[in-house]
Design a protein around this motif. Structure first.
Motif, short mmCIF file in Angstrom:
data_model
loop_
_atom_site.label_atom_id
_atom_site.label_comp_id
_atom_site.label_asym_id
_atom_site.label_seq_id
_atom_site.Cartn_x
_atom_site.Cartn_y
_atom_site.Cartn_z
N GLU A 94 -4.05 39.81 73.39
CA GLU A 94 -2.69 39.40 73.02
C GLU A 94 -1.81 40.60 72.71
OE1 GLU A 94 -3.06 36.75 69.74
OE2 GLU A 94 -4.03 35.15 70.92
N ARG A 95 -2.38 41.62 72.07
CA ARG A 95 -1.61 42.77 71.63
C ARG A 95 -1.31 43.76 72.77
NH1 ARG A 95 -1.32 44.57 66.29
NH2 ARG A 95 -2.03 43.04 64.74
N PHE A 96 -2.25 43.87 73.71
CA PHE A 96 -2.14 44.91 74.73
C PHE A 96 -2.28 44.31 76.12
CE2 PHE A 96 -4.01 46.74 70.89
CZ PHE A 96 -3.16 47.81 70.65
N ASP A 97 -1.57 44.90 77.06
CA ASP A 97 -1.63 44.48 78.45
C ASP A 97 -2.81 45.17 79.13
OD1 ASP A 97 -1.12 43.44 80.93
OD2 ASP A 97 0.55 44.79 81.38
N VAL A 98 -4.01 44.69 78.81
CA VAL A 98 -5.24 45.28 79.34
C VAL A 98 -6.18 44.16 79.78
CG1 VAL A 98 -5.10 47.37 77.92
CG2 VAL A 98 -6.31 45.36 77.04
N SER A 99 -7.11 44.52 80.66
CA SER A 99 -8.21 43.61 80.96
C SER A 99 -9.40 44.02 80.11
CB SER A 99 -8.57 43.66 82.45
OG SER A 99 -9.00 44.95 82.81
N VAL A 101 -23.19 45.63 72.22
CA VAL A 101 -22.21 45.04 73.13
C VAL A 101 -21.27 46.14 73.62
CG1 VAL A 101 -20.37 43.34 73.40
CG2 VAL A 101 -22.31 42.84 71.92
N ARG A 102 -21.22 46.32 74.93
CA ARG A 102 -20.30 47.26 75.55
C ARG A 102 -19.03 46.51 75.92
NH1 ARG A 102 -21.59 48.35 80.18
NH2 ARG A 102 -20.57 50.36 80.46
N ILE A 103 -17.90 46.99 75.41
CA ILE A 103 -16.61 46.35 75.67
C ILE A 103 -15.79 47.32 76.52
CG2 ILE A 103 -14.55 45.32 74.67
CD1 ILE A 103 -16.41 45.19 72.03
N ALA A 104 -15.49 46.91 77.75
CA ALA A 104 -14.72 47.74 78.66
C ALA A 104 -13.25 47.34 78.60
CB ALA A 104 -15.24 47.60 80.08
N ILE A 105 -12.40 48.32 78.41
CA ILE A 105 -10.95 48.11 78.34
C ILE A 105 -10.31 48.87 79.48
CG2 ILE A 105 -8.89 48.46 76.91
CD1 ILE A 105 -10.83 48.48 74.48
N GLU A 106 -9.45 48.19 80.24
CA GLU A 106 -8.92 48.80 81.45
C GLU A 106 -7.48 48.38 81.68
OE1 GLU A 106 -10.33 49.28 86.14
OE2 GLU A 106 -11.51 48.11 84.71
N SER A 107 -6.66 49.33 82.15
CA SER A 107 -5.29 49.01 82.55
C SER A 107 -4.79 50.10 83.48
CB SER A 107 -4.37 48.87 81.35
OG SER A 107 -3.92 50.13 80.89
N ALA A 108 -3.62 49.87 84.04
CA ALA A 108 -3.01 50.85 84.94
C ALA A 108 -2.25 51.92 84.17
CB ALA A 108 -2.09 50.15 85.93
#
Length: 227
Positions: free
Chosen positions: A187-192, A201-208
């Motif tokens: 909700e806060r960030f435009d990321v996948s 738990v590995r949490i992958a954060i990705e964006s352009a």
């Protein structure tokens, strides 16, 4: 740019050969910002290969096909691609000339080695013998990993997209306990966001956007139990 990868081989489907080609291609394409939408493995059968290639070429910007090149009885990929496009197989003079310049004579080459779909651009094999081909957004590469990699590197500039930035946060908590924070992150960030449980738990954060990725990663790291 969105692409599909088709790997060909009965050995792959039987589990006797590990499909390292697909993994390597996915990594290289992702580094170039190209989205891989499908990875499909098919047997050494003309009908199966042609059907999948024909379906994918209508859906994606490019289709990369690996495996089944050469003159032996089970090397049917070129013929299948030709069938998918409604083309005949023809002796490719450029492929033959390149091999002759590399020290092979016509008599050295097994019959059929330099036959490609009509109108194809030959992709020369710097490591082996059998050429690849490119036509109508379809790229046909060898199945031998060293040959495939060398050939792909020659065409790599033809694949481009929007680069993405990826960071990973490792949390020492059950995945179920993280659901609320992951929802808030989205909700806060435009990321996948992708979460991959194991011992942690590995949490992958990705964006352009590099700054957005870094900001979202910092926000999450401050809110999880770290390993």
């Amino acid at each position: 740019m969105n692409v599909a990868i088709v790997t060909v081989g009965d050995e792959l489907l039987a589990g006797r050969t590990t499909n390292t080609n697909a993994t390597w291609l996915c990594e290289r394409l992702a580094d170039r910002g190209v989205g891989v939408e499908r990875v499909t493995t098919v047997p050494d059968r003309i009908g199966d290969i042609a059907r999948v290639v024909n379906e994918y070429r209508a859906e994606y910007d490019a289709v990369l096909v690996t495996g089944g090149l050469g003159p032996t009885h089970d090397d049917v990929t070129m013929e299948a691609v030709a069938a998918a496009l409604g083309r005949s197989m023809e002796e490719h003079e450029d492929a033959l000339r390149w091999l002759e310049d590399s020290g092979y004579s016509r008599n050295d080459l097994t019959e059929g080695t330099t036959e490609l779909p009509a109108g194809a651009r030959a992709l020369h094999n710097e490591v082996g013998v059998a050429p690849g081909a490119a036509l109508e957004g379809i790229y046909v590469l060898p199945g031998v990993p060293a040959e495939m990699k060398a050939m792909f590197e020659g065409i790599e500039p033809e694949f481009s997209g929007t680069p993405t930035y990826r960071e990973v946060v490792v949390a020492d908590e059950p995945e179920s306990a993280l659901l609320g924070r992951l929802a808030e992150l989205r909700e806060r960030f435009d990321v996948s966001v992708g979460s991959y449980p194991g011992e942690s738990v590995r949490i992958a954060i990705e964006s352009a956007d590099e700054a957005t990725t870094a900001e979202a990663t910092a926000w999450l790291r401050d809110r999880v139990e770290k390993v």
